[in-house]
Design a protein around this motif. Structure first.
Motif, PDB file in Angstrom:
ATOM      1  N   GLY A  12      17.095   9.832  -1.181  1.00 59.46           N
ATOM      2  CA  GLY A  12      17.386   8.534  -0.584  1.00 59.46           C
ATOM      3  C   GLY A  12      16.932   8.407   0.856  1.00 59.46           C
ATOM      4  N   SER A  13      16.378   9.487   1.443  1.00 59.02           N
ATOM      5  CA  SER A  13      15.891   9.379   2.820  1.00 59.02           C
ATOM      6  C   SER A  13      14.464   9.909   2.997  1.00 59.02           C
ATOM      7  CB  SER A  13      16.834  10.089   3.791  1.00 59.02           C
ATOM      8  OG  SER A  13      16.909  11.455   3.501  1.00 59.02           O
ATOM      9  N   GLN A  43       4.814   1.616  -9.744  1.00 60.80           N
ATOM     10  CA  GLN A  43       4.639   1.377  -8.317  1.00 60.80           C
ATOM     11  C   GLN A  43       3.223   0.893  -8.027  1.00 60.80           C
ATOM     12  OE1 GLN A  43       7.499   1.975  -6.243  1.00 60.80           O
ATOM     13  NE2 GLN A  43       8.261   2.006  -8.348  1.00 60.80           N
ATOM     14  N   GLU A  44       3.096  -0.022  -7.068  1.00 65.78           N
ATOM     15  CA  GLU A  44       1.790  -0.575  -6.723  1.00 65.78           C
ATOM     16  C   GLU A  44       1.082   0.338  -5.721  1.00 65.78           C
ATOM     17  OE1 GLU A  44      -0.229  -4.589  -4.838  1.00 65.78           O
ATOM     18  OE2 GLU A  44       1.935  -4.399  -4.905  1.00 65.78           O
ATOM     19  N   PRO A  45      -0.138   0.790  -6.061  1.00 60.66           N
ATOM     20  CA  PRO A  45      -0.889   1.623  -5.122  1.00 60.66           C
ATOM     21  C   PRO A  45      -1.123   0.884  -3.804  1.00 60.66           C
ATOM     22  CG  PRO A  45      -1.973   1.567  -7.266  1.00 60.66           C
ATOM     23  CD  PRO A  45      -0.885   0.543  -7.298  1.00 60.66           C
ATOM     24  N   GLU A  46      -1.051   1.598  -2.714  1.00 59.59           N
ATOM     25  CA  GLU A  46      -1.238   1.095  -1.351  1.00 59.59           C
ATOM     26  C   GLU A  46      -0.120   0.153  -0.900  1.00 59.59           C
ATOM     27  OE1 GLU A  46      -3.366   2.538   0.505  1.00 59.59           O
ATOM     28  OE2 GLU A  46      -4.593   3.443  -1.033  1.00 59.59           O
ATOM     29  N   GLY A  47       0.673  -0.368  -1.807  1.00 59.96           N
ATOM     30  CA  GLY A  47       1.803  -1.218  -1.432  1.00 59.96           C
ATOM     31  C   GLY A  47       3.095  -0.423  -1.432  1.00 59.96           C
ATOM     32  N   ALA A  48       3.380   0.241  -2.543  1.00 59.16           N
ATOM     33  CA  ALA A  48       4.611   1.023  -2.677  1.00 59.16           C
ATOM     34  C   ALA A  48       4.408   2.474  -2.266  1.00 59.16           C
ATOM     35  CB  ALA A  48       5.117   0.957  -4.107  1.00 59.16           C
ATOM     36  N   TYR A  49       3.177   2.942  -2.316  1.00 58.93           N
ATOM     37  CA  TYR A  49       2.891   4.327  -1.936  1.00 58.93           C
ATOM     38  C   TYR A  49       1.445   4.466  -1.489  1.00 58.93           C
ATOM     39  CZ  TYR A  49       0.454   4.888  -6.390  1.00 58.93           C
ATOM     40  OH  TYR A  49      -0.419   4.751  -7.433  1.00 58.93           O
ATOM     41  N   THR A  50       1.196   5.501  -0.698  1.00 59.93           N
ATOM     42  CA  THR A  50      -0.157   5.871  -0.297  1.00 59.93           C
ATOM     43  C   THR A  50      -0.310   7.367  -0.567  1.00 59.93           C
ATOM     44  OG1 THR A  50       0.544   6.317   1.972  1.00 59.93           O
ATOM     45  CG2 THR A  50      -0.341   4.118   1.516  1.00 59.93           C
ATOM     46  N   VAL A  51      -1.539   7.814  -0.638  1.00 61.53           N
ATOM     47  CA  VAL A  51      -1.793   9.241  -0.796  1.00 61.53           C
ATOM     48  C   VAL A  51      -2.760   9.703   0.288  1.00 61.53           C
ATOM     49  CG1 VAL A  51      -1.345   9.359  -3.276  1.00 61.53           C
ATOM     50  CG2 VAL A  51      -3.649   8.887  -2.477  1.00 61.53           C
ATOM     51  N   SER A  52      -2.567  10.932   0.702  1.00 59.58           N
ATOM     52  CA  SER A  52      -3.466  11.575   1.651  1.00 59.58           C
ATOM     53  C   SER A  52      -3.560  13.032   1.228  1.00 59.58           C
ATOM     54  CB  SER A  52      -2.928  11.463   3.071  1.00 59.58           C
ATOM     55  OG  SER A  52      -3.790  12.139   3.971  1.00 59.58           O
ATOM     56  N   GLY A  53      -4.691  13.396   0.686  1.00 58.90           N
ATOM     57  CA  GLY A  53      -4.844  14.752   0.164  1.00 58.90           C
ATOM     58  C   GLY A  53      -3.892  14.968  -0.995  1.00 58.90           C
ATOM     59  N   SER A  54      -3.042  15.991  -0.891  1.00 54.78           N
ATOM     60  CA  SER A  54      -2.093  16.280  -1.969  1.00 54.78           C
ATOM     61  C   SER A  54      -0.678  15.800  -1.635  1.00 54.78           C
ATOM     62  CB  SER A  54      -2.084  17.784  -2.261  1.00 54.78           C
ATOM     63  OG  SER A  54      -1.659  18.496  -1.117  1.00 54.78           O
ATOM     64  N   THR A  55      -0.574  14.791  -0.771  1.00 54.34           N
ATOM     65  CA  THR A  55       0.722  14.256  -0.361  1.00 54.34           C
ATOM     66  C   THR A  55       0.834  12.785  -0.743  1.00 54.34           C
ATOM     67  OG1 THR A  55       0.757  15.764   1.521  1.00 54.34           O
ATOM     68  CG2 THR A  55       2.255  13.889   1.609  1.00 54.34           C
ATOM     69  N   ILE A  56       1.978  12.417  -1.316  1.00 54.45           N
ATOM     70  CA  ILE A  56       2.263  11.019  -1.615  1.00 54.45           C
ATOM     71  C   ILE A  56       3.361  10.568  -0.654  1.00 54.45           C
ATOM     72  CG2 ILE A  56       3.949  11.593  -3.428  1.00 54.45           C
ATOM     73  CD1 ILE A  56       2.981   9.002  -4.890  1.00 54.45           C
ATOM     74  N   PHE A 102       5.880   7.294   0.027  1.00 54.89           N
ATOM     75  CA  PHE A 102       6.426   6.025  -0.446  1.00 54.89           C
ATOM     76  C   PHE A 102       6.812   5.166   0.754  1.00 54.89           C
ATOM     77  CE2 PHE A 102       7.236   8.960  -3.962  1.00 54.89           C
ATOM     78  CZ  PHE A 102       6.712   8.239  -5.022  1.00 54.89           C
ATOM     79  N   THR A 103       6.672   3.844   0.637  1.00 62.22           N
ATOM     80  CA  THR A 103       7.059   2.958   1.734  1.00 62.22           C
ATOM     81  C   THR A 103       8.571   2.877   1.869  1.00 62.22           C
ATOM     82  OG1 THR A 103       6.857   1.048   0.267  1.00 62.22           O
ATOM     83  CG2 THR A 103       4.963   1.560   1.655  1.00 62.22           C
ATOM     84  N   SER A 104       9.288   3.082   0.778  1.00 60.07           N
ATOM     85  CA  SER A 104      10.755   3.132   0.789  1.00 60.07           C
ATOM     86  C   SER A 104      11.169   4.438   0.130  1.00 60.07           C
ATOM     87  CB  SER A 104      11.354   1.975  -0.007  1.00 60.07           C
ATOM     88  OG  SER A 104      10.990   0.750   0.558  1.00 60.07           O
ATOM     89  N   PRO A 105      12.185   5.102   0.662  1.00 58.28           N
ATOM     90  CA  PRO A 105      12.598   6.368   0.056  1.00 58.28           C
ATOM     91  C   PRO A 105      13.177   6.161  -1.345  1.00 58.28           C
ATOM     92  CG  PRO A 105      14.101   5.736   1.805  1.00 58.28           C
ATOM     93  CD  PRO A 105      12.986   4.749   1.821  1.00 58.28           C
TER      94      PRO A 105
END
Length: 92
Positions: free
Chosen positions: A25-26, A56-69, A71-74
């Motif tokens: 949740g955080s 979840q909507e890509p780039e809206g609800a989450y982004t990725v950078s390398g092997s890390t995702i 989320f915009t909200s926990p």
């Protein structure tokens, strides 16, 4: 079917490991793995991600950078997680 020039390169679909045990949740950032090995996505739209049964909507609800995702909200601590990597994308 024969191709003129190089054959298209396509990858395998992969089910990502479940990261929901880390949801509290955080936290918003999590490592992506497939069978315990780090998975690197080239772009967010390469993943189909479901949190709590909601796509979840890509780039809206989450982004990725390398092997890390990230989320915009926990995600809620009780939420489940499911993701499929579309492998190597084919640019036509």
């Amino acid at each position: 079917m024969a191709y003129i020039g190089r054959s298209p390169e396509v990858g395998n679909y992969s089910k990502l490991d479940d990261i929901s045990a880390s949801f509290n949740g955080s936290l918003t950032t999590f490592n992506l793995t497939v069978a315990g090995a780090a998975y690197t996505a080239s772009q967010a739209s390469q993943l189909i991600v479901s949190v709590g049964g909601v796509l979840q909507e890509p780039e809206g609800a989450y982004t990725v950078s390398g092997s890390t995702i990230t989320f915009t909200s926990p995600p809620a601590g009780s939420a489940d997680f499911f993701a499929v990597a579309l492998g190597n994308t084919l640019n036509i």
